[in-house]
Design an enzyme around this catalytic site. Structure first.
Site, PDB file in Angstrom:
ATOM      1  N   THR A  43       0.850  -1.191   0.000  1.00 10.72           N
ATOM      2  CA  THR A  43       0.000   0.000   0.000  1.00 10.72           C
ATOM      3  C   THR A  43       0.881   1.235   0.000  1.00 10.72           C
ATOM      4  O   THR A  43       1.902   1.260   0.689  1.00 10.72           O
ATOM      5  CB  THR A  43      -0.838   0.016   1.298  1.00 10.72           C
ATOM      6  OG1 THR A  43      -1.650  -1.146   1.328  1.00 10.72           O
ATOM      7  CG2 THR A  43      -1.691   1.259   1.402  1.00 10.72           C
ATOM      8  N   GLY A  54      -8.989  -5.243   2.232  1.00 14.52           N
ATOM      9  CA  GLY A  54      -7.834  -5.330   3.128  1.00 14.52           C
ATOM     10  C   GLY A  54      -7.885  -4.259   4.207  1.00 14.52           C
ATOM     11  O   GLY A  54      -8.923  -3.654   4.482  1.00 14.52           O
ATOM     12  N   ASP A  55      -6.742  -4.011   4.806  1.00  7.44           N
ATOM     13  CA  ASP A  55      -6.663  -3.051   5.916  1.00  7.44           C
ATOM     14  C   ASP A  55      -6.699  -1.596   5.459  1.00  7.44           C
ATOM     15  O   ASP A  55      -7.087  -0.712   6.227  1.00  7.44           O
ATOM     16  CB  ASP A  55      -5.356  -3.267   6.688  1.00  7.44           C
ATOM     17  CG  ASP A  55      -4.137  -3.047   5.796  1.00  7.44           C
ATOM     18  OD1 ASP A  55      -4.032  -3.756   4.765  1.00  7.44           O
ATOM     19  OD2 ASP A  55      -3.311  -2.165   6.098  1.00  7.44           O
ATOM     20  N   THR A 109       1.284  -1.166   5.812  1.00  8.35           N
ATOM     21  CA  THR A 109       1.373  -1.898   4.543  1.00  8.35           C
ATOM     22  C   THR A 109       1.775  -3.322   4.868  1.00  8.35           C
ATOM     23  O   THR A 109       2.451  -3.576   5.864  1.00  8.35           O
ATOM     24  CB  THR A 109       2.373  -1.236   3.568  1.00  8.35           C
ATOM     25  OG1 THR A 109       2.519  -2.071   2.407  1.00  8.35           O
ATOM     26  CG2 THR A 109       3.736  -1.027   4.194  1.00  8.35           C
ATOM     27  N   GLY A 110       1.347  -4.241   4.037  1.00 11.26           N
ATOM     28  CA  GLY A 110       1.604  -5.657   4.301  1.00 11.26           C
ATOM     29  C   GLY A 110       0.325  -6.428   4.067  1.00 11.26           C
ATOM     30  O   GLY A 110      -0.563  -5.952   3.348  1.00 11.26           O
TER      31      GLY A 110
HETATM   32  N1  GLY Z   1      -2.292  -3.925   2.776  1.00  9.87           N
HETATM   33  C1  GLY Z   1      -3.063  -4.022   1.615  1.00  9.87           C
HETATM   34  C2  GLY Z   1      -3.995  -5.135   1.584  1.00  9.87           C
HETATM   35  O1  GLY Z   1      -3.761  -6.167   2.209  1.00  9.87           O
HETATM   36  O2  GLY Z   1      -5.009  -5.018   0.920  1.00  9.87           O
END
Ligand code: GLY
Length: 288
Positions: free
Chosen positions: A143, A173-174, A194-195
């Site tokens: 991200t 996602g997050d 990010t991850g």
């Molecule tokens: N960190 C981005 C996702 O997992 O969508």
């Protein structure tokens, strides 16, 4: 003092653009949005916007968010198709609705009503992303996230991503989830992650980082504690952590960064620090 910190080396262009706005006394949200739009338009960045990795059906679904640390207002969009700049739609959600999150076709319809430019999904899909999809490679989930402080003391956080490659259509996602992928409160600090979103969401990384800065920890101590705790908590409950990385900033514009894997980088700038990219040494290594 203004300050700008953002995830990954590819955000160097965002930092540069943000800096040019902030050093003229510009607004933190304008700086974050302008910077992230550049990355969304860059087809070389394989995990954000145009050129982003595809879902399991070969479609490009984009997530993004913004948060204003003065008002705690947030705007986010999930699973948007056919728009190059989900971060701009997220900002419109924050500024022009009573809501925090719009998803899928609702978000797209709203974007059209707001006059935000639509290009169609095909125009955003890069040949390399199709190749990755054909080979069924689950490659990425990086991200762009930015935390920005402007001269007035206003802090903002913003994110944008194509999410996990080969994701189930509709997966979120997050990055557009408040407290997980981003959080900011002016006068305290902000954080972005990010991850792998599933791991970051189940450990609420961004809110916890800001809360530790509120409790008096430095940005670096706060972010290290959150990454270590997130990693160890997943292990303790029988899981195998994937990539978790965050950058954060306090109200003085000091930043911190931590990760549980090799290769994480961030970009940063403030009046005393020309734009630079920094490689982060993992505090714990998920692959060790
Ligand atoms: N960190 C981005 C996702 O997992 O969508």
């Amino acid at each position: 003092m203004w300050s700008f910190v953002s995830t990954w080396h590819f955000s160097a262009q965002a930092t540069q653009a943000g800096m040019e706005i902030l050093e003229k006394g510009g607004d933190a949200m304008d700086a974050a949005e302008a910077g992230i739009r550049l990355v969304e338009s860059d087809p070389e960045v394989e995990t954000v916007g145009k050129g982003g990795f595809l879902n399991a059906k070969g479609e490009l679904e984009l997530d993004a968010a913004v948060m204003d640390g003065n008002t705690l207002k947030t705007g986010a969009v999930c699973g948007v198709r056919g728009f190059e700049h989900p971060v701009t739609i997220a900002r419109a959600v924050m500024e022009r609705t009573r809501h925090n999150i719009l998803i899928g076709t609702g978000a797209e319809e709203f974007a059209r009503e707001m006059g935000i430019e639509e290009c169609g999904m095909e125009a955003l899909i890069a040949p390399n992303a199709v190749e990755v999809w054909k080979q069924n490679l689950g490659l990425g989930h990086d991200t762009i996230g930015a935390v920005v402080l402007d001269e007035t003391g206003k802090m903002v956080a913003a994110t944008s991503t194509s999410g996990a490659s080969m994701k189930v259509p509709g997966r979120v996602g997050d990055s557009p989830i408040i407290g997980s992928g981003f959080y900011v409160e002016s006068g305290v600090g902000g954080a972005v992650a990010t991850g792998l979103g599933e791991d970051i969401m189940r450990t609420c990384c961004s809110f916890r980082t800001v809360d530790l800065m509120r409790a008096g920890l430095s940005p670096q101590a706060a972010v290290e504690q959150v990454v270590r705790t997130a990693h160890e908590t997943i292990v303790k409950h029988g899981g195998k952590p994937d990539c978790i990385a965050l950058v954060c900033m306090n109200a003085q514009g000091e930043w911190g960064a931590a990760c549980n894997h090799q290769g994480f980088t961030y970009a940063c700038a403030n009046p005393d620090c020309p734009p630079k990219v920094v490689e982060v040494t993992p505090i714990i290594d998920k692959d060790a």
